[in-house]
Motif scaffolding. Structure first.
Motif, PDB file in Angstrom:
ATOM      1  N   GLU A  46       0.994  -1.529  -0.123  1.00 49.78           N
ATOM      2  CA  GLU A  46       0.284   0.146  -0.182  1.00 49.78           C
ATOM      3  C   GLU A  46       0.894   1.650   0.022  1.00 49.78           C
ATOM      4  O   GLU A  46       0.063   2.147  -0.574  1.00 49.78           O
ATOM      5  N   ASP A  47       1.864   0.979   1.268  1.00 54.05           N
ATOM      6  CA  ASP A  47       3.103   2.081   1.112  1.00 54.05           C
ATOM      7  C   ASP A  47       3.778   2.775  -0.602  1.00 54.05           C
ATOM      8  O   ASP A  47       3.509   4.167  -1.584  1.00 54.05           O
ATOM      9  N   GLU A  95       0.956   3.810  -2.674  1.00 58.25           N
ATOM     10  CA  GLU A  95       0.572   5.805  -2.349  1.00 58.25           C
ATOM     11  C   GLU A  95       1.900   6.646  -3.143  1.00 58.25           C
ATOM     12  O   GLU A  95       1.956   7.790  -3.140  1.00 58.25           O
ATOM     13  N   GLU A  96       3.196   5.886  -3.395  1.00 62.23           N
ATOM     14  CA  GLU A  96       4.274   6.993  -4.019  1.00 62.23           C
ATOM     15  C   GLU A  96       4.437   7.272  -4.787  1.00 62.23           C
ATOM     16  O   GLU A  96       3.598   7.295  -6.597  1.00 62.23           O
TER      17      GLU A  96
END
Length: 85
Positions: free
Chosen positions: A80-81, A84-85
């Protein structure tokens, strides 16, 4: 006489294992003498003796499941991280 699994035997303490082996020997002797009535009683003692080791095996499985769940959750959060980037 019915033996317990190798996994359960591996989780017996030294004292439990010594008692297990002695009971199995007695039970086998009784069966060889066709004293199945007495070997049944010995088998019941074996079944009772191995219960703590069975619980230890179950707990190891539950701990492994918890670790797998934590790993998958951490992996999901990392993905998920990355998204998001």
């Amino acid at each position: 006489m019915r033996h317990c699994s190798v996994q359960v035997r591996g989780l017996l303490t030294r004292d439990e294992l010594d008692r297990y082996n002695a009971l199995m020997e007695v039970g086998s002797f009784l069966e060889s003498q066709n004293r199945y009535d007495l070997s049944y009683t010995v088998q019941k003692e074996v079944d009772t003796l191995i219960l703590p080791a069975i619980e230890r095996l179950k707990e190891k499985g539950r701990e492994r499941d918890r670790q797998t769940e934590a790993y998958l959750e951490a992996k999901r959060l990392m993905e998920e991280d990355d998204e998001e980037e």
